[in-house]
Design an enzyme around this catalytic site. Structure first.
Site, mmCIF file in Angstrom:
data_model
loop_
_atom_site.group_PDB
_atom_site.id
_atom_site.type_symbol
_atom_site.label_atom_id
_atom_site.label_comp_id
_atom_site.label_asym_id
_atom_site.label_seq_id
_atom_site.Cartn_x
_atom_site.Cartn_y
_atom_site.Cartn_z
ATOM 1 N N GLU A 167 0.801 -1.231 0.000
ATOM 2 C CA GLU A 167 0.000 0.000 0.000
ATOM 3 C C GLU A 167 0.834 1.282 0.000
ATOM 4 O OE1 GLU A 167 -2.816 -0.103 3.195
ATOM 5 O OE2 GLU A 167 -3.943 -1.751 2.317
ATOM 6 N N GLU A 379 -5.677 -8.644 1.518
ATOM 7 C CA GLU A 379 -6.318 -8.227 2.782
ATOM 8 C C GLU A 379 -7.791 -7.927 2.515
ATOM 9 O OE1 GLU A 379 -4.743 -4.839 4.941
ATOM 10 O OE2 GLU A 379 -2.678 -5.508 4.640
#
Ligand code: BG6
Length: 479
Positions: A167, A379
């Site tokens: 990320e 995720e």
């Protein structure tokens, strides 16, 4: 609920990270990370929590791996703490740090669980921040690649799934635009783009090195993908969605998957005087890495609504909800381009994250159509206040509902032709949330820990643990 039976090789997994789970932040020779330093300043995290305790995975890894095996888990996705293995970020190796990850990796394999390693999940060695400003300097690229080499060579033949960087879109936004993550800079747009360019180079070089050293390994990057929906059919809002995608999604995804910056987005950033220098060699490297990348790691939590934002409108920094008091988050956006109001059709969590299972299907379809690469859901999960009830158990039916709907969406996307390699619940155990303390729980396993950081760390499987075990046992047919 009846789901679609997924392929036997589908990797049903769970995720965690070093900083959020390990604790032992100064034990056995570990160096400090920028998060250890950042969180030690009062007022920066909910309840002033920091990573000293985590959920004590450093000492309880065996118990956790046993619980994973009992559940039938196929893959465990975790991150390595760079300063645990290289306390100064480069040079001297901390053998005790490597030995810890040996235990975790070998422990997974002994239990029939595939380990997946993320090399960088935000805990940069503080020494590199002090030496040259961390990711702001191109020196960090070389140090990251040297660290990646150490990991690849050490775990060769034992770890087949790798993520370079987690990320980049989230930690650079928080680190250089809103001062909520280290290095706590505010509204530094030019630096923000420069840092991301350095990260793209670090990713590309580490990925290509990994493919050379471990030809059979599968390597990707993970991205927090929140697809954008136009608020309505007002053409201004349709264009706001395009602008949002260029600057918030394609900026990263196009480099990772197509090897270049999105054209319109780049034109805009250049016009603002914020575009970093990008050489032909950089672009050639990006293209080579994009061709070699095996999968897109998708961290999916919510979708976004995009609405036109006047030039004096919402800014990228607002009041985020880190307390769990629903409705306290303010609308953010990019003046003159887009803002992201709540979705009137959907419910939100107590932390104001939109709950949208269809958005995960939408995300898989968008990525498949645009990039034609396999996807790994690295995720996905629900942050909620969980309580132990009178019978001593945690009845998190709301989490089962959330996961059931999201897994059904993944199965639908697979049915429609998306190539999805695996799915990881965030998270296996409850963890320390970077900014939200321990109240915002995500785990399938409850951990007795709290903002005073004096809990027992005792593990108790929640209802969702038993439910996910049955999903795995049926290859996704029983939801
Ligand atoms: C992802 C991160 O962005 O979201 C995780 O990769 C993080 O590390 C997760 O914990 C949930 O975020 P939060 O803020 O609710 O803990």
């Amino acid at each position: 609920m009846e789901g679609k039976q997924m392929d036997k090789n589908f990797l049903w997994g769970c995720s965690s990270t070093a900083y959020q789970s390990e604790g032992a932040s100064a034990e056995d020779g570990k160096g400090a990370s920028v998060w250890d330093t950042f969180a030690s300043v009062p007022g920066r995290t909910f309840g002033n929590t920091d990573g000293r305790v985590g959920v004590d995975f450093y000492h309880r890894w065996e118990e956790d791996l046993d619980l994973m095996a009992k559940m039938g888990l196929k893959l465990f996705h975790f991150s390595v703490s760079w300063p645990r293995v290289l306390p100064e970020g480069r040079g001297r190796v901390n053998e005790a740090g490597l030995a810890f990850y040996d235990k975790v990796v070998d422990g997974c394999r002994a239990r029939g669980i595939e380990p997946m390693i993320t090399l960088y999940h935000w805990d940069l060695p503080q020494a590199l921040e002090d030496a040259y400003g961390g990711w702001e300097s191109p020196q960090c690229i070389d140090d990251f690649v040297a660290y990646a080499r150490l990991m690849y060579e050490h775990f060769k033949g034992r770890v087949n799934y790798w993520i370079t960087i987690n990320e980049a879109n989230i930690f650079t936004r928080f680190g250089w635009l809103t001062a909520m993550h280290p290095p706590a800079k505010f509204d530094q747009k030019k630096l923000f783009f420069q840092v991301n360019h350095n990260l793209f180079l670090a990713h590309a070089k580490a990925l290509l090195l990994g493919k050379k050293l471990l030809p059979d390994a599968k390597i990707g990057a993970s991205f927090a993908y929140g697809p954008g929906y136009a608020f309505d059919c007002d053409p201004r809002n349709a264009e706001a969605r395009q602008n949002f995608d260029e600057l918030e999604n394609y900026w990263w995804l196009d480099v990772y998957c197509m090897g270049d910056y999105p054209l319109v987005g780049e034109h805009y950033v250049r016009g603002q005087g914020e575009m970093p220098d990008v050489s032909d060699a950089d672009r050639a490297l990006f293209r080579q890495a994009a061709d070699a990348m095996d999968f897109i790691g998708v961290n999916y939590y919510h979708s976004n609504v995009c609405e036109f934002n006047p030039p004096d409108g919402a800014m990228p920094f607002g009041y985020p909800n880190i307390t769990g008091a629903k409705g306290t988050e303010t609308v953010t956006g990019m003046p003159g381009l887009y803002k992201n109001p709540p979705n009137p059709y959907l419910h939100r969590t107590n932390w104001d994250w939109t709950i949208d299972a269809t958005g995960l299907k939408y995300a898989c379809r968008e990525l498949t159509s645009r990039y034609r690469k396999p996807i790994f859901i690295t995720e996905n999960g629900l942050g909620h206040l969980d309580h132990r009830e009178e019978d001593g158990k945690i009845h998190d039916g709301y989490r089962v509902k959330f996961l059931r709907q999201h897994i059904a969406a993944v199965e639908d996307a697979a049915r429609m032709g998306c190539d999805i390699l695996g799915y990881c619940v965030w998270a296996f155990t409850d963890l320390l949330s970077w900014l939200n303390g321990y109240r915002k729980r995500y785990g399938l396993v409850y951990v007795d820990q709290n903002e005073s950081m004096n809990g027992t760390n005792r593990r108790t499987p929640k209802d969702s643990y038993y439910w996910y075990a049955s999903v795995i046992a049926s290859d996704g047919r029983v939801l």
